[in-house]
Scaffold this motif. Structure first.
Motif, PDB file in Angstrom:
ATOM      1  N   THR A  83     -82.744 -55.172  22.933  1.00 54.11           N
ATOM      2  CA  THR A  83     -83.111 -55.044  24.338  1.00 54.11           C
ATOM      3  C   THR A  83     -83.432 -56.413  24.901  1.00 54.11           C
ATOM      4  O   THR A  83     -83.985 -57.267  24.212  1.00 54.11           O
ATOM      5  N   TYR A 122     -77.481 -47.105  27.811  1.00 51.46           N
ATOM      6  CA  TYR A 122     -78.124 -46.044  28.601  1.00 51.46           C
ATOM      7  C   TYR A 122     -77.177 -45.390  29.589  1.00 51.46           C
ATOM      8  O   TYR A 122     -77.410 -44.283  30.041  1.00 51.46           O
ATOM      9  N   TYR A 127     -75.888 -41.769  29.057  1.00 46.67           N
ATOM     10  CA  TYR A 127     -76.670 -40.590  29.397  1.00 46.67           C
ATOM     11  C   TYR A 127     -76.944 -40.579  30.879  1.00 46.67           C
ATOM     12  O   TYR A 127     -77.608 -41.470  31.391  1.00 46.67           O
ATOM     13  N   ARG A 128     -76.406 -39.586  31.566  1.00 45.38           N
ATOM     14  CA  ARG A 128     -76.624 -39.495  33.014  1.00 45.38           C
ATOM     15  C   ARG A 128     -77.283 -38.171  33.327  1.00 45.38           C
ATOM     16  O   ARG A 128     -76.600 -37.162  33.503  1.00 45.38           O
ATOM     17  N   ASP A 173     -86.304 -51.795  29.843  1.00 49.55           N
ATOM     18  CA  ASP A 173     -86.934 -50.616  30.458  1.00 49.55           C
ATOM     19  C   ASP A 173     -85.983 -49.422  30.459  1.00 49.55           C
ATOM     20  O   ASP A 173     -86.368 -48.297  30.176  1.00 49.55           O
ATOM     21  N   ARG A 174     -84.700 -49.695  30.749  1.00 50.45           N
ATOM     22  CA  ARG A 174     -83.758 -48.584  30.801  1.00 50.45           C
ATOM     23  C   ARG A 174     -83.469 -48.033  29.416  1.00 50.45           C
ATOM     24  O   ARG A 174     -83.230 -46.844  29.250  1.00 50.45           O
ATOM     25  N   ASP A 195     -85.624 -47.933  27.069  1.00 44.85           N
ATOM     26  CA  ASP A 195     -86.799 -47.117  26.763  1.00 44.85           C
ATOM     27  C   ASP A 195     -86.633 -45.717  27.306  1.00 44.85           C
ATOM     28  O   ASP A 195     -86.886 -44.733  26.621  1.00 44.85           O
ATOM     29  N   LYS A 196     -86.182 -45.656  28.570  1.00 49.71           N
ATOM     30  CA  LYS A 196     -85.994 -44.364  29.203  1.00 49.71           C
ATOM     31  C   LYS A 196     -84.922 -43.570  28.463  1.00 49.71           C
ATOM     32  O   LYS A 196     -85.053 -42.372  28.235  1.00 49.71           O
ATOM     33  N   PHE A 197     -83.868 -44.280  28.082  1.00 48.55           N
ATOM     34  CA  PHE A 197     -82.761 -43.659  27.365  1.00 48.55           C
ATOM     35  C   PHE A 197     -83.240 -43.066  26.037  1.00 48.55           C
ATOM     36  O   PHE A 197     -82.911 -41.937  25.680  1.00 48.55           O
ATOM     37  N   ARG A 202     -86.281 -42.222  25.346  1.00 51.07           N
ATOM     38  CA  ARG A 202     -87.211 -41.115  25.583  1.00 51.07           C
ATOM     39  C   ARG A 202     -86.459 -39.819  25.798  1.00 51.07           C
ATOM     40  O   ARG A 202     -86.872 -38.773  25.326  1.00 51.07           O
ATOM     41  N   SER A 203     -85.323 -39.898  26.507  1.00 53.86           N
ATOM     42  CA  SER A 203     -84.594 -38.656  26.767  1.00 53.86           C
ATOM     43  C   SER A 203     -83.633 -38.307  25.629  1.00 53.86           C
ATOM     44  O   SER A 203     -83.100 -37.214  25.612  1.00 53.86           O
ATOM     45  N   ARG A 240     -83.646 -42.616  18.903  1.00 53.36           N
ATOM     46  CA  ARG A 240     -84.792 -43.428  18.498  1.00 53.36           C
ATOM     47  C   ARG A 240     -85.075 -43.273  17.006  1.00 53.36           C
ATOM     48  O   ARG A 240     -85.306 -44.241  16.294  1.00 53.36           O
TER      49      ARG A 240
END
Lengths: 315, 141
Positions: free
Chosen positions: A79, A146, A149-150, A185-186, A188-190, A192-193, A198
């Motif tokens: 990242t 990321y 994933y949409r 940051d993106r 991280d979001k990726f 998380r979902s 991860r």
């Protein structure tokens, strides 16, 4: 590698491993040294890669003594902001893994969403499979992962590619190492979902931004590679440019610098073209003057934040 | 009767590791490796079905072995062969082809003698399996 990593002394010589010899044999130290030499800055990244290489080297030695059989998970996520050297480091990583025998070929296949996700139903699976097959025996580098994933589109085909990726990452760990890269940051979001990703990624490496001084060194290295050099005033001008460019939008670290240098070369060429004088010396052709850099829009419009990115300067 | 076709056909069945080594050899030589399957083992049958496209840009045998495993899952009751195509100018043809999967039970080939004029005899070979429709030839389904 420090000596503390050798296993505790054993009385049976057959149960001893010479890590130094292992290092020499795999030549991994050479790759690490090359990494140190050729990449400016990035101290935390280099430290992380050194750690990973040490871990793998010790794992190899352990395996030799029959201590551990399972292949360690090697998938990584890189990242950092654009232009911080993620792709370059991934290439080196592929080589390190190859030297240590964790991937068989050591090539890097670099892809983005477009290479994996299809346009219509049934298009994604063959496309993803094709890429996975191409990457086998090497490292698959997914830039801006990321975008796979949409969440806003529930019928997006990205999910299909993600599922295939996860399956291969789990079942064919011997054949393929996946490196995901993108903004912190993106990503991280990726993650998380997509918790599946991860948990399958062993190493998270964060790439810091370059400092102004480092960028200047990078610029000089780039120019050196192209047989150019900066005159003293030009160096000062470039330092000022870097400081000014950083405050503007779409700043992409080393990539912005490369683009700026390309434009400086252009201006240098135009300068000689307009005013050839009485012939050019080798020195003239090689030197970039302060005026070539000072003409940049970044410096002439300093203070005014231009929302429009300069051509060729997209992040 | 064990059908013998292509390279290595008089050797015992290759293990997966041996297949992998052969495939890697082909890839290192720059050949495009291809998987084909059929349930008509006639030696003159050149029209085997292709399992996907030939793998032109793989670097490692693992990719081919993955495809082979999938092909075996679907067509494990048929003959599957691996062929390696050399695209270099002047060759432009197969350099290697060997069977990697065969039905559990191979009934073999029948020899038909046709008596024609002048005490001549024409010989024809017919696989017993092809007496059944395609897809039902080797027990399964």
């Amino acid at each position: 590698m420090p000596d503390t990593m050798t296993p505790p002394p054993s009385h049976d010589p057959a149960l001893r491993v010479d890590l130094q010899a292992e290092m020499r044999e795999t030549q991994v130290g050479e790759v690490l040294a090359q990494l140190d030499r050729e990449l400016v800055g990035l101290a935390p990244v280099k430290a992380r890669i050194r750690q990973i290489a040490a871990l793998l080297l010790v794992d190899r030695a352990r395996k030799r003594l029959g201590l551990q059989a399972e292949t360690p998970t090697l998938h990584m996520s890189f990242t950092g902001n654009p232009g911080t050297g993620k792709t370059t480091v991934a290439k080196r990583m592929a080589e390190i893994l190859h030297r240590l025998g964790y991937v068989r070929r050591g090539h890097l296949v670099s892809v983005t969403r477009d290479d994996l996700v299809g346009q219509y139903i049934g298009h994604t699976a063959p496309k993803t499979k094709e890429i996975l097959k191409r990457a086998m025996g090497g490292v698959l580098f997914i830039d801006e992962a990321y975008y796979l994933y949409r969440p806003e589109n529930e019928r997006d085909y990205g999910q299909e590619a993600i599922e295939m990726l996860l399956q291969v990452m789990e079942n064919q760990r011997d054949d393929l190492v996946v490196i995901l890269a993108g903004y912190a940051d993106r990503m991280d979001k990726f993650f998380r979902s997509n918790p599946g990703f991860r948990s399958r990624i062993a190493h998270h490496v964060d790439f810091p931004d370059y400092s102004d001084g480092e960028l200047l060194v990078i610029a000089e290295k780039m120019l050196e590679g192209q047989n150019y050099r900066l005159s003293e005033p030009a160096k000062e001008a470039l330092a000022a440019y870097i400081g000014a460019r950083r405050t503007q939008p779409h700043f992409a670290n080393a990539r912005s610098i490369r683009n700026a240098l390309d434009r400086a070369r252009l201006r240098q060429a135009v300068r000689h073209f307009e005013d050839p004088g009485d012939g050019l010396t080798l020195d003239d052709l090689m030197t970039i003057e302060a005026s070539d850099i000072l003409a940049s829009r970044v410096l002439t419009q300093e203070g005014r934040l231009d929302p429009q990115p300069t051509a060729g300067d997209t992040p | 009767m064990r059908v013998t076709q292509g390279t290595f056909s008089y050797l015992p069945e290759l293990t997966d590791d041996q297949i992998r080594a052969q495939v890697q050899y082909c890839i290192d030589k720059g050949y495009a490796v291809n998987l084909e399957f059929t349930d008509d083992p006639h030696p003159r049958n050149t029209y085997w079905e292709m399992w996907g496209l030939p793998m032109f840009d793989t670097r490692d045998a693992a990719a081919v072995m993955t495809e082979l495993a999938e092909c075996r899952r679907t067509y494990g009751d048929r003959y599957i062969r691996i062929s390696a195509f050399d695209s270099t100018h002047g060759w432009e043809s197969l350099r290697l082809s060997f069977i990697v999967n065969r039905p559990a039970d191979e009934p073999g080939l029948k020899l038909v003698r046709q008596e024609t004029g002048g005490r001549n005899i024409r010989y024809t070979t017919v696989p017993y399996a092809t007496e059944k429709p395609e897809g039902q030839r080797y027990g399964v389904v």
